[in-house]
Design a protein around this motif. Sequence first.
Motif, PDB file in Angstrom:
ATOM      1  N   GLY A 116       0.825  -1.211   0.000  1.00 51.39           N
ATOM      2  CA  GLY A 116       0.000   0.000   0.000  1.00 51.39           C
ATOM      3  C   GLY A 116       0.852   1.251   0.000  1.00 51.39           C
ATOM      4  O   GLY A 116       0.505   2.262  -0.632  1.00 51.39           O
ATOM      5  N   SER A 117       1.999   1.197   0.695  1.00 49.26           N
ATOM      6  CA  SER A 117       2.896   2.351   0.729  1.00 49.26           C
ATOM      7  C   SER A 117       3.460   2.669  -0.651  1.00 49.26           C
ATOM      8  O   SER A 117       3.783   3.818  -0.949  1.00 49.26           O
ATOM      9  N   PHE A 118       3.587   1.644  -1.484  1.00 48.76           N
ATOM     10  CA  PHE A 118       4.070   1.868  -2.853  1.00 48.76           C
ATOM     11  C   PHE A 118       3.153   2.842  -3.589  1.00 48.76           C
ATOM     12  O   PHE A 118       3.620   3.800  -4.218  1.00 48.76           O
ATOM     13  N   PHE A 119       1.838   2.612  -3.506  1.00 50.46           N
ATOM     14  CA  PHE A 119       0.890   3.493  -4.196  1.00 50.46           C
ATOM     15  C   PHE A 119       0.932   4.912  -3.627  1.00 50.46           C
ATOM     16  O   PHE A 119       0.945   5.899  -4.379  1.00 50.46           O
ATOM     17  N   GLY A 120       0.969   5.003  -2.293  1.00 45.79           N
ATOM     18  CA  GLY A 120       1.057   6.325  -1.678  1.00 45.79           C
ATOM     19  C   GLY A 120       2.351   7.020  -2.036  1.00 45.79           C
ATOM     20  O   GLY A 120       2.383   8.242  -2.232  1.00 45.79           O
ATOM     21  N   GLY A 121       3.432   6.244  -2.142  1.00 51.15           N
ATOM     22  CA  GLY A 121       4.724   6.825  -2.478  1.00 51.15           C
ATOM     23  C   GLY A 121       4.778   7.388  -3.877  1.00 51.15           C
ATOM     24  O   GLY A 121       5.339   8.463  -4.107  1.00 51.15           O
ATOM     25  N   VAL A 122       4.200   6.672  -4.830  1.00 53.25           N
ATOM     26  CA  VAL A 122       4.154   7.177  -6.203  1.00 53.25           C
ATOM     27  C   VAL A 122       3.398   8.509  -6.246  1.00 53.25           C
ATOM     28  O   VAL A 122       3.810   9.459  -6.926  1.00 53.25           O
ATOM     29  N   ALA A 123       2.303   8.579  -5.491  1.00 53.47           N
ATOM     30  CA  ALA A 123       1.523   9.820  -5.446  1.00 53.47           C
ATOM     31  C   ALA A 123       2.317  10.959  -4.824  1.00 53.47           C
ATOM     32  O   ALA A 123       2.397  12.058  -5.389  1.00 53.47           O
TER      33      ALA A 123
END
Length: 409
Positions: free
Chosen positions: A105-112
């Motif tokens: 989930g942190s991957f998606f937040g990180g890209v954002a």
Amino acid sequence: MSKKQKSVMLAINIYVLVFLMTFITRVVTAYIGIDYPEISSVEISNLVTFPSFFGMAAALVIGPLSLKFGQVKLANMSILFMVLHCVVYYLVGMFHAPFWMLHFGSFFGGVAIGSYIPLLNSIISKHFPADRRANCIAQYNVFINIGGVVITYAAGWLAAPNDGAQWYNAYLLGIAAIIGLVVFVVLTRKLDLDTPSIAEASAAASGPKAKISDIPGKVFAWIILMGVVHGLFYVTQNAFNVNASPYIITEYQLGTSVEAGTATSLVRFALIPFTALYPVFKKILKDWMIPIGYLCMAIGLAIMMVSKSLVGAYACAVFCGLSTALVHSEFYAKASRYVPVALVAVATSVVSFLVNVGTGFSSYILEFFSNMLGGGMENNFLAGIIISVVIAVAALFMYVIKKPVQQVD
């Protein structure tokens, strides 16, 4: 400001108002730690910093990608990834899935997180001249901080029932990001934001295609130095961010996630008036904005470390907000002023990458220096204070004694 420019800022302000969903984790880290007792405190803290760790790659590639695909389409993708971040955290928490899935989930937040600043600042550069960009950046930062206040405070209330057993309910706030995405898409289709509306941006768009090699070597080196120092600033901020929840809930037993949510939301709440006062601060402090902003973080951390109280945590939050207000808009405006307008996304992409390096590795950096000082939360704060003083001195040299080269535009 023309009617078109007002509409551009309206679209951006709505976008950022519902963007900071990764900040929910800062409120609920203590509850996640209780839910996953087998996981170390450093790994729990990494949930706060890992979005920026993943954001490093996004920040590095988003500038070049925007030259090919356009900033608006990528901005839509960015906020969509923020929605996916909330979805993953909610489902993992509800079903008590393996802890490693939270990093997914942190991957998606990180890209954002890694992509939105270069994209929005590049859009602004297409519709506002160089001398007005800092005020525009400050304006949308007022709105992102209003949203941050509401998000973190609401997250605290949603996570608090049953001693935080349903902490994942806080991520239902991702519904607001879906609404913001829909509104942004509607507005941007009417405005055609990817098409420049000011003379220098239009000339750049109609001329030869801009290349990264168009940035002079000395300017590129200066931008990298700016990013490294500013990345360390976010290490000092995370001395507050990663410790706020455990400081209040478990270390000193000062309250629940409601109080932790209040502390983290105070950062954003303080940023609203302080960022709105950016023109006043700029007029008074001039080139001293960034050095003083870095030093303010040291003052806040010292208060929190010594007081061991809710008042100390709240005071640190206010100083954290003040420091960010002094440096953020000024920093990114400088990064955009020293490259051709067509390459603003690339310049801000580079500095955003380095900022995310600092944020992503901040838990490890703070832990390393904290252990050198004896370990524990108190020395974590002390490490943040020392780094703040060091970068304030560096910024004094960079922005007061030896000012950056003249802008290229």
